[in-house]
Design a protein around this motif. Structure first.
Motif, mmCIF file in Angstrom:
data_model
loop_
_atom_site.group_PDB
_atom_site.id
_atom_site.type_symbol
_atom_site.label_atom_id
_atom_site.label_comp_id
_atom_site.label_asym_id
_atom_site.label_seq_id
_atom_site.Cartn_x
_atom_site.Cartn_y
_atom_site.Cartn_z
ATOM 1 N N GLY A 174 0.802 -1.229 0.000
ATOM 2 C CA GLY A 174 0.000 0.000 0.000
ATOM 3 C C GLY A 174 0.830 1.272 0.000
ATOM 4 N N THR A 175 2.152 1.116 -0.013
ATOM 5 C CA THR A 175 3.071 2.249 0.116
ATOM 6 C C THR A 175 3.100 3.112 -1.154
ATOM 7 O OG1 THR A 175 4.435 0.596 1.232
ATOM 8 C CG2 THR A 175 5.446 2.761 0.854
ATOM 9 N N ALA A 176 2.897 4.430 -1.009
ATOM 10 C CA ALA A 176 3.055 5.335 -2.151
ATOM 11 C C ALA A 176 4.524 5.750 -2.243
ATOM 12 C CB ALA A 176 2.179 6.566 -1.972
ATOM 13 N N LEU A 177 4.998 5.946 -3.479
ATOM 14 C CA LEU A 177 6.401 6.343 -3.682
ATOM 15 C C LEU A 177 6.493 7.845 -3.820
ATOM 16 C CD1 LEU A 177 7.958 4.227 -6.555
ATOM 17 C CD2 LEU A 177 8.531 4.185 -4.133
ATOM 18 N N PRO A 178 7.361 8.505 -3.056
ATOM 19 C CA PRO A 178 7.584 9.927 -3.320
ATOM 20 C C PRO A 178 8.161 10.100 -4.734
ATOM 21 C CG PRO A 178 8.623 9.226 -1.252
ATOM 22 C CD PRO A 178 8.167 7.985 -1.955
ATOM 23 N N LEU A 179 7.852 11.223 -5.367
ATOM 24 C CA LEU A 179 8.281 11.406 -6.754
ATOM 25 C C LEU A 179 9.796 11.470 -6.901
ATOM 26 C CD1 LEU A 179 5.673 13.841 -8.325
ATOM 27 C CD2 LEU A 179 5.719 11.348 -8.293
ATOM 28 N N ASP A 180 10.514 11.795 -5.810
ATOM 29 C CA ASP A 180 11.983 11.859 -5.963
ATOM 30 C C ASP A 180 12.567 10.465 -6.255
ATOM 31 O OD1 ASP A 180 11.543 10.957 -3.376
ATOM 32 O OD2 ASP A 180 13.070 12.220 -2.447
ATOM 33 N N VAL A 181 11.887 9.406 -5.833
ATOM 34 C CA VAL A 181 12.365 8.048 -6.157
ATOM 35 C C VAL A 181 12.201 7.784 -7.659
ATOM 36 C CG1 VAL A 181 12.103 5.581 -5.668
ATOM 37 C CG2 VAL A 181 11.673 7.262 -3.850
ATOM 38 N N VAL A 182 11.033 8.177 -8.190
ATOM 39 C CA VAL A 182 10.770 7.970 -9.625
ATOM 40 C C VAL A 182 11.748 8.811 -10.450
ATOM 41 C CG1 VAL A 182 9.035 8.146 -11.448
ATOM 42 C CG2 VAL A 182 8.332 7.551 -9.110
ATOM 43 N N ALA A 183 11.937 10.065 -10.036
ATOM 44 C CA ALA A 183 12.847 10.948 -10.782
ATOM 45 C C ALA A 183 14.270 10.407 -10.744
ATOM 46 C CB ALA A 183 12.786 12.359 -10.184
ATOM 47 N N ALA A 184 14.688 9.865 -9.588
ATOM 48 C CA ALA A 184 16.046 9.311 -9.479
ATOM 49 C C ALA A 184 16.196 8.092 -10.393
ATOM 50 C CB ALA A 184 16.347 8.932 -8.023
ATOM 51 N N ALA A 185 15.160 7.263 -10.460
ATOM 52 C CA ALA A 185 15.213 6.076 -11.337
ATOM 53 C C ALA A 185 15.286 6.507 -12.798
ATOM 54 C CB ALA A 185 13.996 5.189 -11.087
ATOM 55 N N CYS A 186 14.492 7.501 -13.162
ATOM 56 C CA CYS A 186 14.498 7.976 -14.556
ATOM 57 C C CYS A 186 15.855 8.577 -14.924
ATOM 58 C CB CYS A 186 13.388 8.994 -14.774
ATOM 59 S SG CYS A 186 11.742 8.276 -14.693
ATOM 60 N N ALA A 187 16.433 9.337 -13.990
ATOM 61 C CA ALA A 187 17.748 9.933 -14.263
ATOM 62 C C ALA A 187 18.790 8.829 -14.423
ATOM 63 C CB ALA A 187 18.136 10.873 -13.120
ATOM 64 N N ALA A 188 18.693 7.765 -13.619
ATOM 65 C CA ALA A 188 19.696 6.693 -13.689
ATOM 66 C C ALA A 188 19.602 5.909 -15.006
ATOM 67 C CB ALA A 188 19.543 5.756 -12.484
ATOM 68 N N VAL A 189 18.389 5.624 -15.496
ATOM 69 C CA VAL A 189 18.301 4.897 -16.777
ATOM 70 C C VAL A 189 18.785 5.773 -17.935
ATOM 71 C CG1 VAL A 189 16.491 3.235 -16.105
ATOM 72 C CG2 VAL A 189 15.825 5.402 -17.148
ATOM 73 N N GLU A 198 0.632 2.243 -11.494
ATOM 74 C CA GLU A 198 -0.297 3.002 -10.640
ATOM 75 C C GLU A 198 -1.701 2.385 -10.650
ATOM 76 O OE1 GLU A 198 -0.380 7.234 -11.394
ATOM 77 O OE2 GLU A 198 1.569 7.546 -10.459
ATOM 78 N N ALA A 199 -1.764 1.065 -10.495
ATOM 79 C CA ALA A 199 -3.064 0.374 -10.544
ATOM 80 C C ALA A 199 -4.047 0.919 -9.500
ATOM 81 C CB ALA A 199 -2.872 -1.126 -10.338
ATOM 82 N N TYR A 200 -3.506 1.415 -8.392
ATOM 83 C CA TYR A 200 -4.378 1.873 -7.289
ATOM 84 C C TYR A 200 -4.364 3.385 -7.113
ATOM 85 C CZ TYR A 200 -4.189 -3.061 -6.389
ATOM 86 O OH TYR A 200 -4.274 -4.412 -6.541
ATOM 87 N N ALA A 201 -3.930 4.125 -8.127
ATOM 88 C CA ALA A 201 -3.715 5.569 -7.992
ATOM 89 C C ALA A 201 -4.933 6.310 -7.454
ATOM 90 C CB ALA A 201 -3.309 6.162 -9.338
ATOM 91 N N GLU A 202 -6.128 5.903 -7.875
ATOM 92 C CA GLU A 202 -7.334 6.654 -7.479
ATOM 93 C C GLU A 202 -7.585 6.601 -5.967
ATOM 94 O OE1 GLU A 202 -7.215 4.623 -10.143
ATOM 95 O OE2 GLU A 202 -8.028 5.716 -11.867
ATOM 96 N N PHE A 203 -6.946 5.642 -5.279
ATOM 97 C CA PHE A 203 -7.172 5.504 -3.839
ATOM 98 C C PHE A 203 -6.138 6.265 -3.008
ATOM 99 C CE2 PHE A 203 -8.904 1.544 -5.684
ATOM 100 C CZ PHE A 203 -10.215 1.640 -5.247
ATOM 101 N N ARG A 204 -5.179 6.931 -3.648
ATOM 102 C CA ARG A 204 -4.084 7.525 -2.868
ATOM 103 C C ARG A 204 -4.596 8.633 -1.944
ATOM 104 N NH1 ARG A 204 -4.036 9.795 -7.950
ATOM 105 N NH2 ARG A 204 -3.290 11.936 -8.102
ATOM 106 N N GLN A 205 -3.827 8.893 -0.897
ATOM 107 C CA GLN A 205 -4.219 9.895 0.087
ATOM 108 C C GLN A 205 -4.182 11.281 -0.555
ATOM 109 O OE1 GLN A 205 -5.136 9.027 3.206
ATOM 110 N NE2 GLN A 205 -4.198 7.033 3.582
ATOM 111 N N ALA A 206 -4.987 12.188 -0.018
ATOM 112 C CA ALA A 206 -5.051 13.549 -0.549
ATOM 113 C C ALA A 206 -3.657 14.173 -0.546
ATOM 114 C CB ALA A 206 -6.001 14.383 0.303
#
Ligand SMILES: *Cc1c(COP(=O)(O)O)cnc(C)c1O
Length: 388
Positions: free
Chosen positions: A181-196, A215-223
């Protein structure tokens, strides 16, 4: 001579099955006949009578042209999906940046077919969605497992280091992650994109990769939690996948999709089967999208049940992992399989995801959630959780 009832006597052991598939068992949650089914993260609210009627009419209209192949490009559906995503992305997404298939699992398989394959690898951060490594396996893509932290988060530097070390062709991130159920902060995604991108800059075309955020569960994420869609303009190698199976109450219709750079969508055209989305699938998905307001209306009710499970499991002495999804990982138990069976004895089906000490439960209707909490309270009197 009469042949044996199930065929001619061939067995999996004698067939020329690919060596890497030998000895495997098919994936799938047990489908048991139980009153309270909280094991596969579907939306528990069936469509309204009005939507059922609209789906029926759209299907009947599609049937009038079922002698012809469907629109191979699913242009209208992709335009509708792009319009739906604009709210989360913050900018309009043209159909050329959207791709759709029969469930997001098929979308993920097409990504592996286009960018993975023999001699290549995909990297994921476990525990995560168990289909990611299985789809990699089925497409003969090697799999690299990187562990998440003890609290199931990923540090941006750890993600970047792993990607630089292994140079995977595909990086799988899930946000909110299943089963935690853990949401990823965007800095993790940005770091992965920069590394590839850096791998490609240093090692050339075959050393680079793409980053998939499931993001199969995106609609349920916290505000206030942003979608990875907002990073598309700054991360050209990013692919964000979504599904209509969860929040959109359409698990039975099979429609998954993605947003990415149009060059990535061009690549997926090379591996898709022609006419893969039937006229019925396209018509049903478009009808559901036209009822987005009504369908997503159930999301708030589900979030209330999710937050209720968090509070009540804690009150019962259990632990929960903070969730941005419609399910909760709860525990920890000395023997989670025993708790799973004891709940099943009380007619409640949850999921043992194979994570020592933990079980996963889907937030259901208010009545289903009450049935789960009552059964759990009873079970915990003989099978108490481990104290934090
Ligand atoms: C349920 C799920 C999917 C996909 O489902 P489809 O029904 O194939 O769209 C994809 N990713 C995750 C993480 C899921 O939990």
């Amino acid at each position: 001579m009469t042949p044996p009832p199930d065929g001619s006597g061939l067995s999996l052991e004698t067939l020329p099955l690919r060596a890497d598939l030998r000895g495997l068992t098919p994936y799938g949650a047990p489908q048991l006949d139980v009153s309270v089914r909280l094991n596969t993260n579907e939306n528990p609210h069936p469509p309204s009578a009005g939507l059922v009627d609209a789906i029926g009419k759209a299907s009947a209209l599609a049937a009038t042209e079922v002698n012809r192949y469907p629109d191979r490009e699913a242009e209208a559906l992709r335009a509708d999906l792009g319009a739906y995503l604009a709210a989360d992305a913050g900018f309009p997404l043209r159909p050329g940046r959207i791709w759709a298939a029969n469930g997001s699992n098929e979308v993920l398989q097409q990504i592996c077919q286009a960018f993975g394959g023999p001699g290549r690898t995909a990297l994921g951060f476990t525990p995560s969605y168990s289909m990611h490594p299985l789809i990699a396996l089925a497409t003969a893509t090697g799999w690299i497992d990187e562990p998440r932290g003890a609290d199931f988060t990923i540090r941006p530097e750890a993600a970047a280091d792993a990607i630089r070390a292994h140079r995977p062709s595909i990086v799988f991130l899930a946000s909110p992650n299943n089963p935690t159920g853990t949401a990823l902060p965007l800095d993790v995604v940005a770091a992965a994109c920069a590394a590839v991108a850096e791998n490609a800059a240093v090692g050339g075309r075959d050393a680079g990769g793409v980053v998939v955020v499931d993001e199969a569960y995106a609609e349920f994420r916290q505000a206030g939690v942003p979608s990875a869609l907002t990073l598309l303009p700054s991360c050209p190698r990013l692919i964000v996948t979504r599904t209509m199976s969860k929040a959109f109450t359409l698990a039975g219709a099979r429609l998954g999709y993605l947003a990415a750079d149009s060059a990535i969508v061009d690549a997926l055209h090379l591996v898709r089967l022609p006419y893969h989305l039937s006229v019925f699938t396209q018509a049903v998905a478009r009808t559901a999208l036209a009822h987005t307001g009504e369908l997503l209306g159930t999301v708030e009710a589900i979030k209330v049940q999710r937050d209720r499970i968090v509070d009540e499991v804690r009150a019962l002495g259990g632990q929960v992992v903070p969730s941005d999804a419609n399910f909760i990982l709860f525990g920890r138990f000395p023997d989670q399989a025993a708790v799973w069976s004891a709940l099943l004895d009380r007619d409640v089906l949850v999921r043992d995801v194979g994570l020592t000490g933990w079980l996963r439960v889907t937030a259901g209707t208010e009545a289903e959630t009450s049935a789960f909490l009552t059964a759990l309270a009873d079970v915990l009197t003989h099978l108490p959780p481990i104290r934090p």
